[in-house]
Motif scaffolding. Sequence first.
Motif, PDB file in Angstrom:
ATOM      1  N   GLY A 352      12.797  -1.123  -7.318  1.00  0.00           N
ATOM      2  CA  GLY A 352      13.070  -2.147  -6.323  1.00  0.00           C
ATOM      3  C   GLY A 352      14.221  -3.035  -6.771  1.00  0.00           C
ATOM      4  O   GLY A 352      14.832  -2.818  -7.821  1.00  0.00           O
ATOM      5  N   HIS A 353      14.527  -4.046  -5.979  1.00  0.00           N
ATOM      6  CA  HIS A 353      15.624  -4.950  -6.317  1.00  0.00           C
ATOM      7  C   HIS A 353      15.426  -5.536  -7.710  1.00  0.00           C
ATOM      8  O   HIS A 353      16.343  -5.572  -8.522  1.00  0.00           O
ATOM      9  N   SER A 354      14.226  -6.019  -7.981  1.00  0.00           N
ATOM     10  CA  SER A 354      13.867  -6.495  -9.313  1.00  0.00           C
ATOM     11  C   SER A 354      12.443  -6.036  -9.577  1.00  0.00           C
ATOM     12  O   SER A 354      11.817  -5.389  -8.738  1.00  0.00           O
ATOM     13  N   MET A 355      11.918  -6.366 -10.738  1.00  0.00           N
ATOM     14  CA  MET A 355      10.570  -5.916 -11.067  1.00  0.00           C
ATOM     15  C   MET A 355       9.502  -6.562 -10.192  1.00  0.00           C
ATOM     16  O   MET A 355       8.373  -6.077 -10.135  1.00  0.00           O
ATOM     17  N   SER A 356       9.833  -7.642  -9.516  1.00  0.00           N
ATOM     18  CA  SER A 356       8.873  -8.255  -8.608  1.00  0.00           C
ATOM     19  C   SER A 356       8.859  -7.578  -7.238  1.00  0.00           C
ATOM     20  O   SER A 356       8.049  -7.915  -6.381  1.00  0.00           O
ATOM     21  N   ASP A 357       9.766  -6.617  -7.039  1.00  0.00           N
ATOM     22  CA  ASP A 357       9.880  -5.910  -5.759  1.00  0.00           C
ATOM     23  C   ASP A 357       9.366  -4.486  -5.945  1.00  0.00           C
ATOM     24  O   ASP A 357       9.971  -3.708  -6.692  1.00  0.00           O
ATOM     25  N   PRO A 358       8.267  -4.107  -5.284  1.00  0.00           N
ATOM     26  CA  PRO A 358       7.769  -2.735  -5.434  1.00  0.00           C
ATOM     27  C   PRO A 358       8.732  -1.688  -4.888  1.00  0.00           C
ATOM     28  O   PRO A 358       8.667  -0.519  -5.277  1.00  0.00           O
ATOM     29  N   GLY A 359       9.638  -2.083  -3.990  1.00  0.00           N
ATOM     30  CA  GLY A 359      10.684  -1.178  -3.530  1.00  0.00           C
ATOM     31  C   GLY A 359      10.274  -0.188  -2.464  1.00  0.00           C
ATOM     32  O   GLY A 359      11.060   0.699  -2.125  1.00  0.00           O
ATOM     33  N   VAL A 360       9.058  -0.310  -1.921  1.00  0.00           N
ATOM     34  CA  VAL A 360       8.623   0.655  -0.902  1.00  0.00           C
ATOM     35  C   VAL A 360       8.174  -0.026   0.393  1.00  0.00           C
ATOM     36  O   VAL A 360       7.634   0.625   1.275  1.00  0.00           O
ATOM     37  N   SER A 361       8.433  -1.320   0.518  1.00  0.00           N
ATOM     38  CA  SER A 361       8.066  -2.007   1.755  1.00  0.00           C
ATOM     39  C   SER A 361       9.165  -1.907   2.809  1.00  0.00           C
ATOM     40  O   SER A 361       8.906  -2.089   3.998  1.00  0.00           O
ATOM     41  N   TYR A 362      10.389  -1.614   2.394  1.00  0.00           N
ATOM     42  CA  TYR A 362      11.520  -1.511   3.313  1.00  0.00           C
ATOM     43  C   TYR A 362      12.149  -0.120   3.294  1.00  0.00           C
ATOM     44  O   TYR A 362      13.142   0.127   3.956  1.00  0.00           O
ATOM     45  N   ARG A 363      11.586   0.786   2.506  1.00  0.00           N
ATOM     46  CA  ARG A 363      12.018   2.186   2.466  1.00  0.00           C
ATOM     47  C   ARG A 363      10.807   3.022   2.083  1.00  0.00           C
ATOM     48  O   ARG A 363       9.841   2.519   1.502  1.00  0.00           O
TER      49      ARG A 363
END
Length: 453
Positions: A352-363
């Motif tokens: 994700g953008h940073s470690m606080s972002d799981p990266g799968v909510s917008y993709r």
Amino acid sequence: MKTMLAIISNALCRMTGRNAGAQTVSELLTGLSEYVALTSPPPPASAQTQRQPPKPPPVSTRAAQLVSGQSSEQPVGPGARVVVSRSFADFTPQATFDIKKCDLHRLEEGPPLKAELTRDQGLQYYRTMQTVRRMELKADQLYKQKIIRGFCHLYDGQEACAAGIEASINPTDHLITAYRAHGYTYTRGVSIKEILAELTGRKGGVAKGKGGSMHMYAPHFYGGNGIVGAQVPLGAGIALACQYQGNDQLCVTLYGDGAANQGQLFESFNMAALWKLPCIFICENNKYGMGTSVERASASTDYYKRGDFIPGIRVDGMDVLCVREATKFAADHCRSGKGPIIMELQTYRYHGHSMSDPGVSYRTREEIQEVRTKSDPISMLKERMLSNNMASVEEFKEIDVDIRKQVEEAAQFATSDPEPPLEDLCNHIFCNNPPLEVRGTNPWSKLKSVSKT
């Protein structure tokens, strides 16, 4: 048993012309051995000395023999086993590859459509990218263990950008980037140990444990910068210094697609174009600015055209050879006195953008997996080299094992090294200054700042 012995013995007598058959198993085996020795053709003269290995297969044997260049050839005799390994001479030393054509803006011609790669270069690029990948995955692990705290932006997926840029500029050239800086910190010469120790806030870190993820520095590397887009005017200033000093150096100034709409970028573009500064402005377009896709954030996603009056090229940022050739082209442009150039590297981040972002909510996970499967920069280089007989599977495995060992040792240091003491808090405020007093959190709290330690 006796019946079987008699049948085989009688058959052997007919073949050899003997009258008496074997009475025991040992006699039978002796007779068979003598028959094989009599009927086998003699070995050729060349084989009596040393047998030449056959043409090597696409995949070699043990990597250790590849590194030492030793051969396992043995003299051939009756019953001897031949083991063949490959030496450096068995590999293709150099190959030429087709690379994707760059999109151009205000340019008559762009980078070449073919790239030459030597075996040594390929192995070096592979080692660099794989080291960054393993280092970032270790940082992910340490963050989840709460050993690394605060901001942490990982670079896995974008390794071809850092490796390709570094392969095409000089060590004395300058580079400044945003806060996704771990990969560039490594390619600019900082060790894995110092990077991980900085992430964990230890005294042995590259910034003495006081900079963290976004603020790492090295000679000719001006960091990680935490303010979105703020490094771009700084990069233009570094390029101005290069021009002023007349040292034939340039500055690579990197920013992300999320910073591409910042007003300070366009002010920097304008000044760099007016003064013809030797600056390569590079937009690492990883498709998402934090959690917002480029299509939702920018009216125009042709970032390489954003300089308007500045020439630009759009490059496949997942191919280390594309990045290398494009950066060479851009560097030649700047050094020839033509002024700045803009590069857009189309890349992708796996985290994700940073470690606080799981990266799968917008993709979707499927989108990430598709990029990993079809466009991974490390796998692409590895397959190219294997398919052109430039390296072996075992050799890549040996490199991987060595990198894992280095990363594990660095992680051990990063978790055991002491944190910096309080008296070091204000050190290095100035460079080459005599010690000075610094006020603490209240007027009567005094700390000392020392330039060198």
